[in-house]
Design a protein around this motif. Structure first.
Motif, PDB file in Angstrom:
ATOM      1  N   GLN A 163     -33.798 -16.084 -15.175  1.00  0.00           N
ATOM      2  CA  GLN A 163     -34.422 -16.530 -16.417  1.00  0.00           C
ATOM      3  C   GLN A 163     -35.716 -15.779 -16.714  1.00  0.00           C
ATOM      4  N   LYS A 164     -36.245 -15.073 -15.736  1.00  0.00           N
ATOM      5  CA  LYS A 164     -37.505 -14.357 -15.894  1.00  0.00           C
ATOM      6  C   LYS A 164     -37.329 -12.919 -15.431  1.00  0.00           C
ATOM      7  N   PRO A 165     -38.151 -12.002 -15.946  1.00  0.00           N
ATOM      8  CA  PRO A 165     -38.046 -10.599 -15.528  1.00  0.00           C
ATOM      9  C   PRO A 165     -38.214 -10.399 -14.027  1.00  0.00           C
ATOM     10  N   GLU A 166     -39.092 -11.185 -13.399  1.00  0.00           N
ATOM     11  CA  GLU A 166     -39.307 -11.020 -11.952  1.00  0.00           C
ATOM     12  C   GLU A 166     -38.107 -11.465 -11.125  1.00  0.00           C
ATOM     13  N   GLU A 167     -37.160 -12.157 -11.744  1.00  0.00           N
ATOM     14  CA  GLU A 167     -35.959 -12.598 -11.026  1.00  0.00           C
ATOM     15  C   GLU A 167     -34.819 -11.578 -11.122  1.00  0.00           C
ATOM     16  N   LEU A 168     -35.039 -10.513 -11.879  1.00  0.00           N
ATOM     17  CA  LEU A 168     -34.030  -9.471 -12.021  1.00  0.00           C
ATOM     18  C   LEU A 168     -34.190  -8.423 -10.919  1.00  0.00           C
ATOM     19  N   PRO A 169     -33.108  -7.724 -10.557  1.00  0.00           N
ATOM     20  CA  PRO A 169     -31.730  -7.953 -11.009  1.00  0.00           C
ATOM     21  C   PRO A 169     -31.126  -9.183 -10.331  1.00  0.00           C
ATOM     22  N   GLU A 170     -30.066  -9.703 -10.951  1.00  0.00           N
ATOM     23  CA  GLU A 170     -29.383 -10.854 -10.370  1.00  0.00           C
ATOM     24  C   GLU A 170     -28.690 -10.458  -9.074  1.00  0.00           C
ATOM     25  N   LYS A 171     -28.701 -11.385  -8.131  1.00  0.00           N
ATOM     26  CA  LYS A 171     -28.081 -11.141  -6.836  1.00  0.00           C
ATOM     27  C   LYS A 171     -26.933 -12.111  -6.598  1.00  0.00           C
ATOM     28  N   VAL A 172     -26.015 -11.697  -5.762  1.00  0.00           N
ATOM     29  CA  VAL A 172     -24.864 -12.527  -5.405  1.00  0.00           C
ATOM     30  C   VAL A 172     -25.273 -13.467  -4.282  1.00  0.00           C
ATOM     31  N   LEU A 173     -24.967 -14.756  -4.455  1.00  0.00           N
ATOM     32  CA  LEU A 173     -25.249 -15.751  -3.421  1.00  0.00           C
ATOM     33  C   LEU A 173     -24.205 -15.719  -2.317  1.00  0.00           C
ATOM     34  N   CYS A 174     -22.934 -15.629  -2.699  1.00  0.00           N
ATOM     35  CA  CYS A 174     -21.822 -15.544  -1.746  1.00  0.00           C
ATOM     36  C   CYS A 174     -20.614 -14.979  -2.478  1.00  0.00           C
ATOM     37  N   CYS A 175     -19.700 -14.369  -1.745  1.00  0.00           N
ATOM     38  CA  CYS A 175     -18.501 -13.803  -2.373  1.00  0.00           C
ATOM     39  C   CYS A 175     -17.399 -13.644  -1.335  1.00  0.00           C
ATOM     40  N   ILE A 176     -16.154 -13.627  -1.834  1.00  0.00           N
ATOM     41  CA  ILE A 176     -14.972 -13.526  -0.972  1.00  0.00           C
ATOM     42  C   ILE A 176     -13.800 -13.038  -1.821  1.00  0.00           C
ATOM     43  N   ARG A 177     -12.811 -12.446  -1.185  1.00  0.00           N
ATOM     44  CA  ARG A 177     -11.603 -11.965  -1.883  1.00  0.00           C
ATOM     45  C   ARG A 177     -10.382 -12.741  -1.399  1.00  0.00           C
ATOM     46  N   LEU A 178      -9.553 -13.186  -2.359  1.00  0.00           N
ATOM     47  CA  LEU A 178      -8.295 -13.881  -2.065  1.00  0.00           C
ATOM     48  C   LEU A 178      -7.141 -12.919  -2.290  1.00  0.00           C
ATOM     49  N   ASN A 179      -6.329 -12.707  -1.258  1.00  0.00           N
ATOM     50  CA  ASN A 179      -5.234 -11.743  -1.311  1.00  0.00           C
ATOM     51  C   ASN A 179      -3.900 -12.447  -1.519  1.00  0.00           C
ATOM     52  N   LYS A 180      -3.503 -12.565  -2.789  1.00  0.00           N
ATOM     53  CA  LYS A 180      -2.175 -13.079  -3.150  1.00  0.00           C
ATOM     54  C   LYS A 180      -1.868 -14.409  -2.454  1.00  0.00           C
ATOM     55  N   ILE A 181      -2.709 -15.371  -2.686  1.00  0.00           N
ATOM     56  CA  ILE A 181      -2.527 -16.710  -2.122  1.00  0.00           C
ATOM     57  C   ILE A 181      -1.693 -17.550  -3.078  1.00  0.00           C
ATOM     58  N   ASP A 182      -0.719 -18.257  -2.537  1.00  0.00           N
ATOM     59  CA  ASP A 182       0.198 -19.074  -3.335  1.00  0.00           C
ATOM     60  C   ASP A 182      -0.429 -20.446  -3.567  1.00  0.00           C
ATOM     61  N   PHE A 183      -0.639 -20.788  -4.841  1.00  0.00           N
ATOM     62  CA  PHE A 183      -1.218 -22.076  -5.212  1.00  0.00           C
ATOM     63  C   PHE A 183      -0.151 -23.080  -5.667  1.00  0.00           C
ATOM     64  N   ILE A 184       1.116 -22.782  -5.403  1.00  0.00           N
ATOM     65  CA  ILE A 184       2.211 -23.710  -5.678  1.00  0.00           C
ATOM     66  C   ILE A 184       2.634 -24.335  -4.350  1.00  0.00           C
ATOM     67  N   ASP A 185       2.577 -25.652  -4.276  1.00  0.00           N
ATOM     68  CA  ASP A 185       2.904 -26.328  -3.032  1.00  0.00           C
ATOM     69  C   ASP A 185       4.410 -26.412  -2.852  1.00  0.00           C
ATOM     70  N   GLY A 186       4.944 -25.572  -1.976  1.00  0.00           N
ATOM     71  CA  GLY A 186       6.349 -25.628  -1.618  1.00  0.00           C
ATOM     72  C   GLY A 186       6.566 -26.242  -0.258  1.00  0.00           C
ATOM     73  N   GLY A 187       5.600 -26.992   0.232  1.00  0.00           N
ATOM     74  CA  GLY A 187       5.691 -27.585   1.561  1.00  0.00           C
ATOM     75  C   GLY A 187       4.828 -26.885   2.582  1.00  0.00           C
ATOM     76  N   GLN A 188       4.229 -25.745   2.207  1.00  0.00           N
ATOM     77  CA  GLN A 188       3.424 -24.975   3.152  1.00  0.00           C
ATOM     78  C   GLN A 188       1.957 -25.370   3.149  1.00  0.00           C
ATOM     79  N   ILE A 189       1.521 -26.155   2.160  1.00  0.00           N
ATOM     80  CA  ILE A 189       0.118 -26.544   2.053  1.00  0.00           C
ATOM     81  C   ILE A 189      -0.037 -27.956   2.617  1.00  0.00           C
ATOM     82  N   PRO A 190      -0.878 -28.149   3.618  1.00  0.00           N
ATOM     83  CA  PRO A 190      -1.029 -29.493   4.200  1.00  0.00           C
ATOM     84  C   PRO A 190      -1.857 -30.403   3.306  1.00  0.00           C
ATOM     85  N   THR A 191      -1.666 -31.703   3.489  1.00  0.00           N
ATOM     86  CA  THR A 191      -2.429 -32.721   2.778  1.00  0.00           C
ATOM     87  C   THR A 191      -3.598 -33.168   3.645  1.00  0.00           C
TER      88      THR A 191
END
Length: 461
Positions: free
Chosen positions: A420-448
């Motif tokens: 919000q202020k010039p002294e806070e620039l540039p913006e930095k990443v707090l956390c990040c991760i990459r998801l590699n072709k993860i299936d979000f359809i529950d076919g019985g492989q995702i536990p409850t």
């Protein structure tokens, strides 16, 4: 003359007797007349030995290409037709009808082998394809097909089907009580991404506000340093939204020797029910994508003091003054939190121009998480819950449209604190991760994931 009269009289009676009877009845009468057939049936029922010998004789008279009753009894297909006790009473009647059909074929010389196959084979076995019967098990008309069957059979193939159904049922009903964090989705350490894994990425993959943003509105790749590094990923089925999910997990035992929590947990709550126009209670069955991050060992040296202060204000729920049109107001510092989602391979997800426009509009565009976020703090962790259930209708509709195809997508997820202020620039990443072709359809492989107080499986459903 008397002799002539006596000799001609018998001949005359014979002619008259033959004359009265039609010519077609003069041939030899077949042995299987109706009266004798009924008598024979009664004898067969009372004499099992005679019944068995006649049945063997009939089998020997049928061509080898015709399925006989004995072969049909050991048929591994028809067992899928019925498993009801109500059909047992029709077994004897079906057996007799098939036996009569075989007798008619043997005694009828005018039928060819092709006619035999057309007339008898459909009565014995409805279908000779085992694959067709397997498909019919999952068809809506299974109950009616079972009721129409006239023979109850046992087969070893039925046992294998039960095992498959049992395995699928157990997989779809797998429940976890306080599981260890980060064991569901494995990490990919190779350069080429493996489906169903996660990877660590550089913060510079995201484009954020540059040092001159307030002058020219330009963005640039983020600085290549990050306070939190990924250590694990989980995906759970949740019959209802689970807030503060960390208290239902076994977290790593890391000592909190700094003012900033050593563990950062991001719980992304994804709805799996069709997106309604109106939110209502904004709750229902869904998934929890849980990201685990650990504070970097070089946090004190690599992270600027200004960004360290911003993280502290985020954790401590600090308030700040914001200028409005009429007056200044106090706003939580946490409302600066922004979500970043980038699709690495967008062409693998879109199927038409409309989806392409929708993806381009949101791809790699940081979005403020307010007000669909919640925050929780424990002895050594800080948790951020992002409630997608309460996102806008367009966002939820778009997610619902792409959810099945996300198994082919590579997604980069991250969080940042808006400058919000010039002294806070540039913006930095707090956390990040990459998801590699993860299936979000529950076919019985995702536990409850089971919560505290859920004493039975039914309590969570």
């Amino acid at each position: 003359m008397g002799a002539c009269v006596s000799t001609s009289s018998p001949r005359t009676r014979v002619r008259r007797k033959c004359h009265r009877r039609p010519k077609r009845f003069c041939r030899k009468v077949p042995s299987s007349v109706p009266g004798e057939t009924k008598k024979r049936n009664r004898q067969e029922v009372s004499n099992p030995a005679l019944h068995l010998s006649q049945l063997q004789w009939h089998h020997s008279q049928i061509d080898a290409t015709v399925i006989c009753q004995e072969e049909a009894w050991f048929d591994t297909v028809s067992v899928l037709e019925s498993d009801s006790d109500d059909d047992f009473s029709s077994v004897h009647e079906g057996f007799n009808s098939i036996k009569c059909d075989i007798r008619d074929i043997v005694s009828g010389h005018e039928k060819t082998q092709g006619n035999v196959l057309k007339s008898v084979l459909p009565k014995l076995v409805n279908s000779l394809s085992f694959n067709d019967k397997i498909i019919s098990v999952s068809s809506p008309g299974l109950h009616s097909q079972r009721r129409q069957s006239t023979i109850i059979r046992l087969s070893v193939t039925r046992t294998s089907i039960d095992e498959v159904e049992t395995d699928e049922y157990c997989a779809s009903k797998m429940h976890l009580f306080r599981p260890r964090a980060g064991l569901i989705i494995p990490r990919c350490k190779e350069e080429k991404p493996t489906s169903g894994t996660w990877s660590a990425i550089e913060p510079s993959n995201f484009t954020l506000r540059s040092s001159s943003y307030f002058r020219d509105k330009k963005k640039s790749p983020a600085p290549n340093t990050c306070p939190y590094t990924p250590i694990g990923l989980d995906l759970f089925v949740c019959p209802r939204k689970i807030n503060h999910i960390a208290q239902h997990l076994e977290l790593p035992s890391i000592k909190a020797d700094r003012k900033i929590p050593p563990l950062l947990i991001v719980n992304i709550q994804l709805p799996t029910y069709p997106a309604p126009m109106f939110l209502g209670d904004a709750d229902g069955e869904g998934l929890s994508l849980v990201l685990y991050f650990r504070l970097s060992e070089s946090f004190e040296n690599d992270i600027s003091p200004q960004f360290q202060d911003s993280i502290k204000r985020l954790v401590e729920d600090d308030m700040e003054k914001v200028k409005g049109f009429a007056k200044e107001s106090m706003v939580p510092f946490r409302e600066r939190l922004k979500i970043m989602v980038g699709v690495v391979n967008p062409e693998d997800l879109v199927s038409n121009s409309t989806e392409r426009k929708l993806l381009n509009a949101y791809n790699e565009k940081p979005v403020l998480s307010r007000p669909q976020h919640s925050f929780y703090q424990g002895p050594n962790y800080f948790e951020i819950d992002l409630d997608i259930h309460r996102f806008s209708y367009i966002a939820r509709k778009g997610l619902d449209a792409f959810r099945e195809r996300l198994r082919e997508g590579i997604l980069d997820l991250g969080l940042t604190i808006q400058a919000q202020k010039p002294e806070e620039l540039p913006e930095k990443v707090l956390c990040c991760i990459r998801l590699n072709k993860i299936d979000f359809i529950d076919g019985g492989q995702i536990p409850t994931l089971m919560r505290h107080g859920d004493n039975s499986f039914s309590d969570s459903e």
